[in-house]
Design a protein around this motif. Structure first.
Motif, mmCIF file in Angstrom:
data_model
loop_
_atom_site.group_PDB
_atom_site.id
_atom_site.type_symbol
_atom_site.label_atom_id
_atom_site.label_comp_id
_atom_site.label_asym_id
_atom_site.label_seq_id
_atom_site.Cartn_x
_atom_site.Cartn_y
_atom_site.Cartn_z
ATOM 1 N N MET A 1 33.146 -20.366 19.019
ATOM 2 C CA MET A 1 32.095 -19.550 18.375
ATOM 3 C C MET A 1 32.639 -19.106 17.046
ATOM 4 S SD MET A 1 30.615 -20.132 21.005
ATOM 5 C CE MET A 1 30.998 -20.499 22.677
ATOM 6 N N MET A 25 44.091 -30.505 24.020
ATOM 7 C CA MET A 25 43.880 -30.157 22.617
ATOM 8 C C MET A 25 42.563 -29.423 22.396
ATOM 9 S SD MET A 25 44.878 -33.704 20.798
ATOM 10 C CE MET A 25 46.418 -34.534 21.042
ATOM 11 N N GLN A 28 42.362 -25.581 21.176
ATOM 12 C CA GLN A 28 42.935 -25.398 19.850
ATOM 13 C C GLN A 28 42.022 -25.975 18.777
ATOM 14 O OE1 GLN A 28 45.655 -23.522 19.664
ATOM 15 N NE2 GLN A 28 45.265 -23.469 21.869
ATOM 16 N N LEU A 29 41.555 -27.180 19.029
ATOM 17 C CA LEU A 29 40.685 -27.832 18.044
ATOM 18 C C LEU A 29 39.416 -27.039 17.830
ATOM 19 C CD1 LEU A 29 41.007 -31.687 18.484
ATOM 20 C CD2 LEU A 29 40.459 -30.505 16.372
ATOM 21 N N ALA A 31 38.971 -23.881 18.299
ATOM 22 C CA ALA A 31 39.275 -22.636 17.610
ATOM 23 C C ALA A 31 39.456 -22.872 16.113
ATOM 24 C CB ALA A 31 40.529 -22.006 18.206
ATOM 25 N N ASP A 32 40.161 -23.978 15.777
ATOM 26 C CA ASP A 32 40.375 -24.280 14.355
ATOM 27 C C ASP A 32 39.060 -24.578 13.655
ATOM 28 O OD1 ASP A 32 43.540 -25.993 14.940
ATOM 29 O OD2 ASP A 32 43.101 -23.918 14.322
ATOM 30 N N GLU A 35 37.291 -21.537 12.926
ATOM 31 C CA GLU A 35 37.887 -20.782 11.816
ATOM 32 C C GLU A 35 37.501 -21.392 10.476
ATOM 33 O OE1 GLU A 35 42.057 -19.936 12.427
ATOM 34 O OE2 GLU A 35 42.367 -20.023 10.237
ATOM 35 N N LEU A 36 37.436 -22.709 10.422
ATOM 36 C CA LEU A 36 37.220 -23.382 9.134
ATOM 37 C C LEU A 36 35.752 -23.466 8.733
ATOM 38 C CD1 LEU A 36 39.739 -26.317 9.595
ATOM 39 C CD2 LEU A 36 39.895 -24.538 7.857
ATOM 40 N N ARG A 40 32.782 -23.425 4.668
ATOM 41 C CA ARG A 40 32.192 -24.620 4.046
ATOM 42 C C ARG A 40 30.910 -24.244 3.342
ATOM 43 N NH1 ARG A 40 36.230 -27.938 4.150
ATOM 44 N NH2 ARG A 40 37.497 -26.176 4.833
ATOM 45 N N TRP A 46 29.151 -29.926 7.988
ATOM 46 C CA TRP A 46 30.587 -30.184 8.076
ATOM 47 C C TRP A 46 31.020 -30.302 9.518
ATOM 48 C CZ3 TRP A 46 34.610 -27.390 10.289
ATOM 49 C CH2 TRP A 46 35.899 -27.836 9.989
ATOM 50 N N GLN A 50 32.724 -33.437 11.529
ATOM 51 C CA GLN A 50 33.970 -33.439 12.303
ATOM 52 C C GLN A 50 33.757 -34.053 13.683
ATOM 53 O OE1 GLN A 50 37.256 -32.203 11.322
ATOM 54 N NE2 GLN A 50 36.196 -32.539 9.386
ATOM 55 N N ARG A 53 33.610 -37.785 13.256
ATOM 56 C CA ARG A 53 34.938 -38.351 13.005
ATOM 57 C C ARG A 53 35.778 -38.335 14.275
ATOM 58 N NH1 ARG A 53 36.543 -35.891 7.112
ATOM 59 N NH2 ARG A 53 38.106 -37.529 7.065
ATOM 60 N N THR A 54 35.505 -37.367 15.153
ATOM 61 C CA THR A 54 36.205 -37.359 16.441
ATOM 62 C C THR A 54 35.752 -38.537 17.304
ATOM 63 O OG1 THR A 54 36.244 -34.956 16.353
ATOM 64 C CG2 THR A 54 36.725 -35.974 18.486
ATOM 65 N N PRO B 44 40.767 -33.774 14.191
ATOM 66 C CA PRO B 44 41.332 -34.609 15.262
ATOM 67 C C PRO B 44 42.483 -35.475 14.771
ATOM 68 C CG PRO B 44 38.934 -34.728 15.300
ATOM 69 C CD PRO B 44 39.308 -33.986 14.071
ATOM 70 N N TYR B 47 45.503 -33.389 14.555
ATOM 71 C CA TYR B 47 46.068 -33.094 15.871
ATOM 72 C C TYR B 47 46.805 -34.278 16.456
ATOM 73 C CZ TYR B 47 44.696 -28.337 16.763
ATOM 74 O OH TYR B 47 44.634 -26.968 16.735
ATOM 75 N N ARG B 72 46.805 -19.354 20.345
ATOM 76 C CA ARG B 72 46.818 -20.374 19.297
ATOM 77 C C ARG B 72 48.149 -21.103 19.380
ATOM 78 N NH1 ARG B 72 43.153 -19.756 15.290
ATOM 79 N NH2 ARG B 72 43.560 -21.969 15.042
#
Lengths: 883, 103
Positions: A1, A25, A28-29, A31-32, A35-36, A40, A46, A50, A53-54, B44, B47, B72
């Protein structure tokens, strides 16, 4: 969120990512990303970027590869993350891969066996799909039909129609949108100084309309071009336009065909292949008046009909049936068995090939089953060997479903590795089949390993994995550790042995079926190769000649031409006899059958008819058993004469003396039979000799004939002399289709030989696999009963007795397999009837040979284990634990 | 621990972590790559590279609780990683330098 307000900027994308990312992962992913995203300019776009691209496969694979590595730095159970199903699958696949790597012999054997089975099946499917199952490449292919004439003498494989019948059907059948007719009609083309025979065809405009063909350049043939003789326009093929005319602008340019100038009005699209009339360079309008009643009985043209929208083949067939009834009453009341049938064009094009290919596809599927049975037995053995492992897993909490999943993952891995290998075999196999296949398989050039074939291969791989993997998997899941500990490792293997034996029996039965089928085809080929027409086909040379219209505009000149050619060719040293014919044994087009009424009888009877010159039968070497040959007396203006064969005389002139009898035919003066020729057995073994009638070529002449010459020397050396002889008569004359009758017969043998060899290849492979399966089973039996054998030996049994035990085990699977195989062989015989002419479906010779072959292989498979059993030292056997 | 040279993207990721002074989270690494290296990388891909580098022994990671108790994972460069960075940089500099010895 992510946003400051605590809501995700792209909830759907986040939901998807949560399901796709590996658990180690994931948090963490996410959460990042949270954050990002807010920073944008377009956060949602954006975020979705992502996600995409995943999902990019290389990235996804890399993510899972890293996260499921055994030396992965981030443990996947951290924080209680449950594995995603994808992660679990990847982990299982890696585990299975490791397990298989530890047993390379088993893995390689299984993969190789599967590769052979899957590869052969895929290659055969590729050909079957491309040739027989793929829809025709025409617009409205599902409404394309052929309206075929049926009569007692017309081959059921042929689909032909006469021009007046086609015209009548167009008028009377409302369901027909277009109905065109066409046929091949070779002609002599002159391009500059070169003259050659080219493949041309004549047709009515509706042929192109029915098939939905559009001209690449210019226009197609139209009604106005039909003017009752060879029309003065032509349409050319794309291949001819490119290779012979340099792809220039040729619309309006002239071509000289048979001495006549024709104007090119159009070029056909590239790659067009019209059924029955393939590889034609020049297309011309039908050269006769289609309504001319004289041609009512000439069923010599291929029909192409397009049914109206909404018409099924059955509905069209009903309308054609009532039109046929009217036509029969009006014109064919005395023709035995006359009728009109409707078939889809697709059925007609593929014809017998479909049956042939489906037989091969079935055979190769049987081969795949044999391969699967082998691998299943291998896996069963592995499952038994690893039962301690399964028992421990179960004790540690693995559910039966989990064990089945683990085993099935191994199966799938083996099956897909086999499929990859099989694909390589399939590509090579398709290439070989295309190169070696004899002519006559329609659309073979277009066969390739395409997406449909790949999808088929994948499905086959999945199916085989389940087929050979499921039972061993369930066996593994059923192992209980407590049971293992109690019995000290000696679990009951009776069920396993029964199943293994059943699998081997099935393998032997299937192999026997295939061998019996191959034997039938081989015997049929043998009979065909032994064709004895009553004369020496190697001494008979034939070639075609065409009389151009400008130089030979009337009958007298044409007859003069044939006489001059016969004279010149007859004068060549070494030529023993020469004549001319419209068609003969193995050569020439043949015009089909016509009805003849023997004077004094009221029933018209069909017979195949030909035109031949004087001394024709003498040239061939076929005796005239009554009366005489045609000779110079039988010229134009004299009494029309005919020669018939023994079958005609026997069936139609039962009084016994055909010579002198008159024969009537619609619209023609009566013929007087002057001779009866010996029957020539047809090339197809077992086929009956059809009634035949020959007209005198001098009386009923044609502009295109075959010259037949009997030559004492090597036919290849005759060719230059023939060319010179023709040039002496007319410098423009060229011999076409120069061959001996033996050559033609050899060509005809290509197809049955190919069929026999292909089925033999499948059969031998199946036999080899069955032999290996039998050997593996017996070797296992020996290992399992080592202790029992030791006791017997210790109690005084001779080594031969112990070996006999093994042989008995071998017979226990061999004999039932043989018996089932005989049944299978009989069934195969029925299916192969049309492919193996001249051989009975229950041919005892083939079955006996197949049975001997199976027994030999079974005995061979018993040999090594029996010898090993006989050579066991008793001490070792007594020490051994039962496995 | 390997004594290889770093791949192109590995090099960028290691430098980004080093610039953060050690203990960088994925988001910070992404920001370094985007703003300083002007390299548009997907998270990704970052990572995957982080996991691979840690496996090679060039990075170490630890979990720490950040805001709201959410954990984290933070990455820092190990000694071996620093050595690999130096090795790769030196190799690149030698190749870039026109005055360096010809083969």
């Amino acid at each position: 969120m992510t946003s400051a307000r605590g809501r995700s900027v792209a909830p759907a994308a986040e939901w998807l990512l949560a399901r796709v990312l590996p658990s180690g992962m994931r948090d963490q992913l996410l959460a990042d990303l949270a954050e990002l995203a807010p920073s944008r300019s377009r956060p949602r776009v954006w975020y979705w970027g992502q996600l995409l691209r995943t999902l990019w496969p290389p990235t996804l694979v890399a993510l899972y590869t890293e996260s499921t590595r055994p030396d992965q730095a981030w443990p996947d159970t951290e924080g209680g993350n449950a594995m995603t199903w994808l992660e679990s699958l990847v982990a299982d696949v890696r585990r299975s891969g490791r397990t298989l790597r530890r047993r390379p012999a088993f893995a390689l054997t299984a993969v190789a066996t599967l590769a052979i089975g899957i590869g052969a099946t895929t290659a055969m499917f590729s050909v079957t799909w491309g040739v027989a199952l793929r829809p025709l490449p025409f617009e409205h292919h599902d409404r394309l039909m052929g309206i075929c004439t049926r009569a007692d003498v017309i081959s059921p494989d042929a689909c032909v129609l006469s021009p007046p019948n086609a015209e009548d059907l167009k008028r009377r059948v409302p369901g027909i949108a277009y109905l065109g007719i066409g046929r091949r009609w070779d002609a002599k083309l002159r391009l500059g100084d070169q003259a050659e025979i080219v493949s041309t065809a004549v047709l009515t405009p509706d042929v192109f309309r029915a098939l939905g063909v559009r001209a690449q350049r210019g226009r197609l043939i139209e009604e106005k071009d039909l003017i009752g003789r060879h029309g003065v326009v032509a349409v050319i093929s794309d291949d001819f336009w490119r290779t012979r005319l340099g792809a220039q602008d040729v619309i309006g340019e002239p071509l000289t065909l048979d001495g006549e100038p024709v104007t090119i009005v159009g070029v056909l699209p590239p790659g067009l292949e019209i059924p029955w009339i393939q590889r034609v360079a020049v297309w011309r309008p039908l050269h006769l008046n289609p309504t001319d009643e004289e041609n009512r009985g000439w069923a010599g043209f291929h029909p192409f009909a397009l049914a109206r929208d909404g018409y099924s083949p059955q509905r069209l067939a009903r309308e054609v049936a009532s039109a046929a009834q009217a036509l029969r009453a009006e014109h064919f009341a005395t023709t035995a068995g006359w009728d009109l049938h409707v078939r889809t064009l697709s059925d007609l094009v593929v014809g017998r090939s479909r049956h042939l290919l489906l037989v091969f596809l079935g055979s190769v599927a049987l081969l795949l089953l044999v391969a699967c049975a082998n691998v299943a037995n291998l896996m069963l053995e592995q499952a038994i060997a690893r039962r301690r492992e399964w028992g421990i897993r179960t004790a540690l909490g693995a559910s039966p479903e989990r064990i089945v999943t683990l085993q099935l993952t191994e199966s799938f891995l083996l099956a897909f590795a086999g499929a990859l290998g099989g694909l390589g075999i399939a590509v090579a196999g398709v290439r070989a089949l295309k190169r070696l296949a004899p002519p006559g398989l329609p659309r073979l050039e277009q066969v390739s390993v395409d997406a449909t074939v790949l999808a088929f291969a994948t499905a086959v791989a999945v199916l085989t994995a389940v087929l050979f993997g499921l039972w061993p998997a369930m066996r593994a899941a059923a192992v209980q550790l407590s049971e293992l500990l109690r019995s000290g490792g000696r679990t009951s293997t009776a069920a396993r042995t029964r199943l293994s034996s059943t699998l081997v029996v099935a393998q032997i039965a299937i192999a026997m079926t295939l061998v019996a089928g191959a034997g039938l085809l081989a015997r049929s080929f043998q009979r065909m190769a032994a064709w004895n027409p009553g004369f020496d086909p190697a001494r008979l040379v034939t070639f075609s000649v065409s009389a151009s219209r400008d130089k030979y505009p009337d009958r007298a000149r044409i007859v003069g031409l044939w006489s001059a050619i016969e004279e010149q060719v007859g004068a060549i040293p070494g030529v023993q006899a020469v004549s001319s014919a419209s068609a003969g044994p193995m050569f020439g087009g043949g015009d089909g059958a016509q009805d003849f009424t023997v004077e004094g009888q009221d029933r018209a009877r069909p017979a195949y008819w030909f035109n031949v010159g004087p001394s024709y039968f003498h040239t061939l070497g076929v005796p005239v058993v009554q009366g005489r040959e045609f000779d110079v007396r039988d010229a134009a203006g004299r009494t029309p004469v005919a020669i018939v064969n023994e079958s005609f005389a026997r069936q139609y002139v039962p009084t016994g003396d055909a010579v002198g009898t008159r024969v009537l035919s619609d619209g023609q003066p009566p013929l007087t039979i002057v001779g009866v020729a010996r029957d020539v057995p047809p090339f197809t073994p077992g086929a009956p000799v059809q009634p035949q009638l020959w007209y005198a070529l001098r009386q009923e002449t044609r502009g295109f004939v075959y010259i037949v010459a009997r030559y004492g020397g090597d036919p290849a050396t005759l060719a230059p002399a023939v060319r010179q002889a023709l040039r002496r008569v007319d410098p423009d004359l060229q011999p076409g289709n120069y061959r001996t009758i033996a050559d033609i017969a050899r060509e005809e043998l290509r197809r049955p030989l190919f069929n026999a060899l292909l089925l033999a290849a499948f059969a031998l492979t199946a036999l080899a696999l069955a032999g290996i399966g039998t050997y593996a089973l017996l070797a296992y039996h020996v290992r399992r009963r080592v202790r029992e054998m030791g006791i017997r030996l210790a109690l005084g049994a001779k080594p031969a007795d112990v070996a006999a035990l093994v042989l008995r085990d071998g017979l226990a699977v061999g004999l039932p397999g043989l018996v089932l195989g005989v049944v299978g062989g009989l069934v195969a015989g029925r299916l192969l009837t049309s492919l193996a002419p001249g051989v009975s479906p229950t041919d005892p010779g083939s079955l006996a040979a197949a049975a001997l072959g199976i027994l030999a292989v079974a005995l061979l498979a018993c040999l090594a284990p029996a010898r090993r059993a006989a050579a066991l030292p008793p001490a070792i056997t007594l020490q051994a634990e039962d496995t | 621990m390997t004594r290889d040279f770093l791949g192109e993207f590995e090099h960028l990721v290691m430098l980004a972590i080093a610039r953060e002074g050690g203990d960088a989270a994925g988001a910070r690494i992404h920001a370094q790559l985007e703003q300083v290296a002007r390299r548009d990388a997907s998270l990704p891909a970052i990572y995957v590279t982080l996991a691979r580098l840690e496996r090679k022994g060039y990075l170490r990671s630890r979990m720490t609780s950040a805001d709201a108790g959410r954990q984290r994972r933070l990455f820092s460069v190990t000694k071996a990683g620093a050595a690999a960075l130096r090795r790769t940089r030196d190799a690149l500099e030698r190749l870039w330098d026109p005055a360096s010895g010809r083969p």
